[in-house]
Scaffold this motif. Sequence first.
Motif, PDB file in Angstrom:
ATOM      1  N   ILE A  17       0.827  -1.199   0.000  1.00  0.00           N
ATOM      2  CA  ILE A  17       0.000   0.000   0.000  1.00  0.00           C
ATOM      3  C   ILE A  17       0.862   1.250   0.000  1.00  0.00           C
ATOM      4  O   ILE A  17       1.970   1.263   0.557  1.00  0.00           O
ATOM      5  CB  ILE A  17      -0.937   0.009   1.232  1.00  0.00           C
ATOM      6  CG1 ILE A  17      -1.914   1.172   1.154  1.00  0.00           C
ATOM      7  CG2 ILE A  17      -0.137   0.065   2.521  1.00  0.00           C
ATOM      8  CD1 ILE A  17      -2.945   1.188   2.263  1.00  0.00           C
ATOM      9  N   SER A  18       0.349   2.302  -0.614  1.00  0.00           N
ATOM     10  CA  SER A  18       0.972   3.617  -0.544  1.00  0.00           C
ATOM     11  C   SER A  18       0.110   4.502   0.342  1.00  0.00           C
ATOM     12  O   SER A  18      -1.058   4.754   0.039  1.00  0.00           O
ATOM     13  CB  SER A  18       1.097   4.231  -1.942  1.00  0.00           C
ATOM     14  OG  SER A  18       1.532   5.577  -1.839  1.00  0.00           O
ATOM     15  N   LEU A  19       0.670   4.956   1.440  1.00  0.00           N
ATOM     16  CA  LEU A  19      -0.090   5.789   2.377  1.00  0.00           C
ATOM     17  C   LEU A  19      -0.242   7.214   1.868  1.00  0.00           C
ATOM     18  O   LEU A  19      -0.902   8.040   2.495  1.00  0.00           O
ATOM     19  CB  LEU A  19       0.591   5.782   3.740  1.00  0.00           C
ATOM     20  CG  LEU A  19       0.675   4.412   4.432  1.00  0.00           C
ATOM     21  CD1 LEU A  19       1.359   4.540   5.782  1.00  0.00           C
ATOM     22  CD2 LEU A  19      -0.700   3.796   4.591  1.00  0.00           C
ATOM     23  N   ASN A  20       0.349   7.514   0.734  1.00  0.00           N
ATOM     24  CA  ASN A  20       0.230   8.848   0.151  1.00  0.00           C
ATOM     25  C   ASN A  20      -0.863   8.908  -0.915  1.00  0.00           C
ATOM     26  O   ASN A  20      -0.968   9.874  -1.646  1.00  0.00           O
ATOM     27  CB  ASN A  20       1.567   9.271  -0.479  1.00  0.00           C
ATOM     28  CG  ASN A  20       2.669   9.374   0.562  1.00  0.00           C
ATOM     29  OD1 ASN A  20       2.442   9.835   1.671  1.00  0.00           O
ATOM     30  ND2 ASN A  20       3.865   8.928   0.201  1.00  0.00           N
ATOM     31  N   GLY A  21      -1.658   7.841  -1.003  1.00  0.00           N
ATOM     32  CA  GLY A  21      -2.716   7.775  -2.007  1.00  0.00           C
ATOM     33  C   GLY A  21      -3.944   8.567  -1.601  1.00  0.00           C
ATOM     34  O   GLY A  21      -3.914   9.415  -0.696  1.00  0.00           O
ATOM     35  N   ASP A  22      -5.041   8.280  -2.266  1.00  0.00           N
ATOM     36  CA  ASP A  22      -6.276   9.034  -2.047  1.00  0.00           C
ATOM     37  C   ASP A  22      -7.193   8.403  -1.007  1.00  0.00           C
ATOM     38  O   ASP A  22      -8.256   8.944  -0.723  1.00  0.00           O
ATOM     39  CB  ASP A  22      -7.044   9.161  -3.370  1.00  0.00           C
ATOM     40  CG  ASP A  22      -6.259   9.944  -4.405  1.00  0.00           C
ATOM     41  OD1 ASP A  22      -5.510  10.852  -3.994  1.00  0.00           O
ATOM     42  OD2 ASP A  22      -6.398   9.635  -5.607  1.00  0.00           O
ATOM     43  N   ARG A  44     -10.161  -0.743  11.673  1.00  0.00           N
ATOM     44  CA  ARG A  44     -10.251   0.404  10.762  1.00  0.00           C
ATOM     45  C   ARG A  44      -9.365   1.527  11.286  1.00  0.00           C
ATOM     46  O   ARG A  44      -9.523   1.999  12.412  1.00  0.00           O
ATOM     47  CB  ARG A  44     -11.680   0.879  10.603  1.00  0.00           C
ATOM     48  CG  ARG A  44     -11.835   2.129   9.753  1.00  0.00           C
ATOM     49  CD  ARG A  44     -13.210   2.248   9.141  1.00  0.00           C
ATOM     50  NE  ARG A  44     -13.454   1.211   8.147  1.00  0.00           N
ATOM     51  CZ  ARG A  44     -14.548   1.168   7.371  1.00  0.00           C
ATOM     52  NH1 ARG A  44     -15.472   2.106   7.480  1.00  0.00           N
ATOM     53  NH2 ARG A  44     -14.708   0.184   6.499  1.00  0.00           N
ATOM     54  N   LEU A  45      -8.431   1.971  10.449  1.00  0.00           N
ATOM     55  CA  LEU A  45      -7.482   3.002  10.826  1.00  0.00           C
ATOM     56  C   LEU A  45      -7.535   4.137   9.806  1.00  0.00           C
ATOM     57  O   LEU A  45      -7.484   3.891   8.593  1.00  0.00           O
ATOM     58  CB  LEU A  45      -6.063   2.424  10.881  1.00  0.00           C
ATOM     59  CG  LEU A  45      -5.839   1.275  11.871  1.00  0.00           C
ATOM     60  CD1 LEU A  45      -4.492   0.616  11.632  1.00  0.00           C
ATOM     61  CD2 LEU A  45      -5.925   1.798  13.302  1.00  0.00           C
ATOM     62  N   PHE A  46      -7.619   5.372  10.292  1.00  0.00           N
ATOM     63  CA  PHE A  46      -7.690   6.533   9.412  1.00  0.00           C
ATOM     64  C   PHE A  46      -6.280   7.079   9.176  1.00  0.00           C
ATOM     65  O   PHE A  46      -5.499   7.268  10.116  1.00  0.00           O
ATOM     66  CB  PHE A  46      -8.613   7.586  10.003  1.00  0.00           C
ATOM     67  CG  PHE A  46     -10.063   7.183   9.957  1.00  0.00           C
ATOM     68  CD1 PHE A  46     -10.856   7.535   8.871  1.00  0.00           C
ATOM     69  CD2 PHE A  46     -10.615   6.415  10.980  1.00  0.00           C
ATOM     70  CE1 PHE A  46     -12.190   7.154   8.811  1.00  0.00           C
ATOM     71  CE2 PHE A  46     -11.948   6.026  10.927  1.00  0.00           C
ATOM     72  CZ  PHE A  46     -12.731   6.390   9.838  1.00  0.00           C
ATOM     73  N   ILE A  47      -5.985   7.332   7.917  1.00  0.00           N
ATOM     74  CA  ILE A  47      -4.618   7.650   7.495  1.00  0.00           C
ATOM     75  C   ILE A  47      -4.051   8.859   8.222  1.00  0.00           C
ATOM     76  O   ILE A  47      -2.920   8.836   8.710  1.00  0.00           O
ATOM     77  CB  ILE A  47      -4.560   7.870   5.966  1.00  0.00           C
ATOM     78  CG1 ILE A  47      -5.076   6.628   5.226  1.00  0.00           C
ATOM     79  CG2 ILE A  47      -3.144   8.223   5.526  1.00  0.00           C
ATOM     80  CD1 ILE A  47      -4.269   5.375   5.489  1.00  0.00           C
ATOM     81  N   ASN A  48      -4.795   9.937   8.316  1.00  0.00           N
ATOM     82  CA  ASN A  48      -4.266  11.172   8.895  1.00  0.00           C
ATOM     83  C   ASN A  48      -4.589  11.342  10.378  1.00  0.00           C
ATOM     84  O   ASN A  48      -4.396  12.418  10.944  1.00  0.00           O
ATOM     85  CB  ASN A  48      -4.807  12.386   8.123  1.00  0.00           C
ATOM     86  CG  ASN A  48      -4.327  12.392   6.683  1.00  0.00           C
ATOM     87  OD1 ASN A  48      -3.172  12.081   6.404  1.00  0.00           O
ATOM     88  ND2 ASN A  48      -5.225  12.740   5.761  1.00  0.00           N
ATOM     89  N   LYS A  49      -5.088  10.260  10.978  1.00  0.00           N
ATOM     90  CA  LYS A  49      -5.479  10.354  12.383  1.00  0.00           C
ATOM     91  C   LYS A  49      -4.821   9.273  13.237  1.00  0.00           C
ATOM     92  O   LYS A  49      -4.304   9.563  14.320  1.00  0.00           O
ATOM     93  CB  LYS A  49      -7.003  10.250  12.492  1.00  0.00           C
ATOM     94  CG  LYS A  49      -7.542  10.276  13.897  1.00  0.00           C
ATOM     95  CD  LYS A  49      -9.065  10.128  13.905  1.00  0.00           C
ATOM     96  CE  LYS A  49      -9.614  10.087  15.320  1.00  0.00           C
ATOM     97  NZ  LYS A  49     -11.094   9.893  15.346  1.00  0.00           N
TER      98      LYS A  49
END
Length: 228
Positions: A17-22, A44-49
């Motif tokens: 996975i790329s964490l810089n995606g959309d 469930r994990l939120f990318i920016n949180k």
Amino acid sequence: MKKIKIKDISFEVSETISLNGDIEFIDYYDTSNVTDGVFSNPERLFINKDKIPSRARKKAKNEDIIYSQVRPNLKHYGFLQNLNENNSVFSTGYSIIRANEKINPYYLYLVLTQEGITSHLVNISNTSTSSYPAINSSDIFNIEIEIFKNKNYQSKIANLIKNYKNSIDLNTNLILKLNHYLTVLYNYWFTQFDFPYENGKPYKSSGGKMVWNEKLKREIPEGWKVQT
């Protein structure tokens, strides 16, 4: 029937996975999220949180097989279906196996998860030099198995067993729900004493008479007694 190695009919998926995606979040499957083909809800994990575990890296698709490289005796393996492919991420502790055109994917899963193969991988893991029993992807892909040559016949077997398994899963879920309802009903009637009374109203909450029971050291409905 023919003998063939796993690596000749499948390959290991290395997509990450790329964490810089959309994507806004990921559904993370650790090795403990699946046992003997039964999945529990992912985290469930939120990318920016949220803090994303370093092991949350591998991507997979429906009809892939995931197989934990750690402690194979625990049977942390499963066949992916109804997967949200865009947001689902798997631990690096999994080998992700994808069937090629030579074999039905679910048939491969059935063959790969036979007791004999599990025992073989357990024996390999017990000789590992790591601090816990573990295997490598190569241990899986070098296994020689015996399969039906005809892919249509493979599919018939796979579909038959999958249908039986789906029926078993549905019945198991129904039993779990009924047991839950039974527990709730029992507590409602015999612990809270709110069984249906006059006009269907709950007994205790509607003012039903309660009397002290010396044996139970608590109040119980009038007219009730303790007996075998």
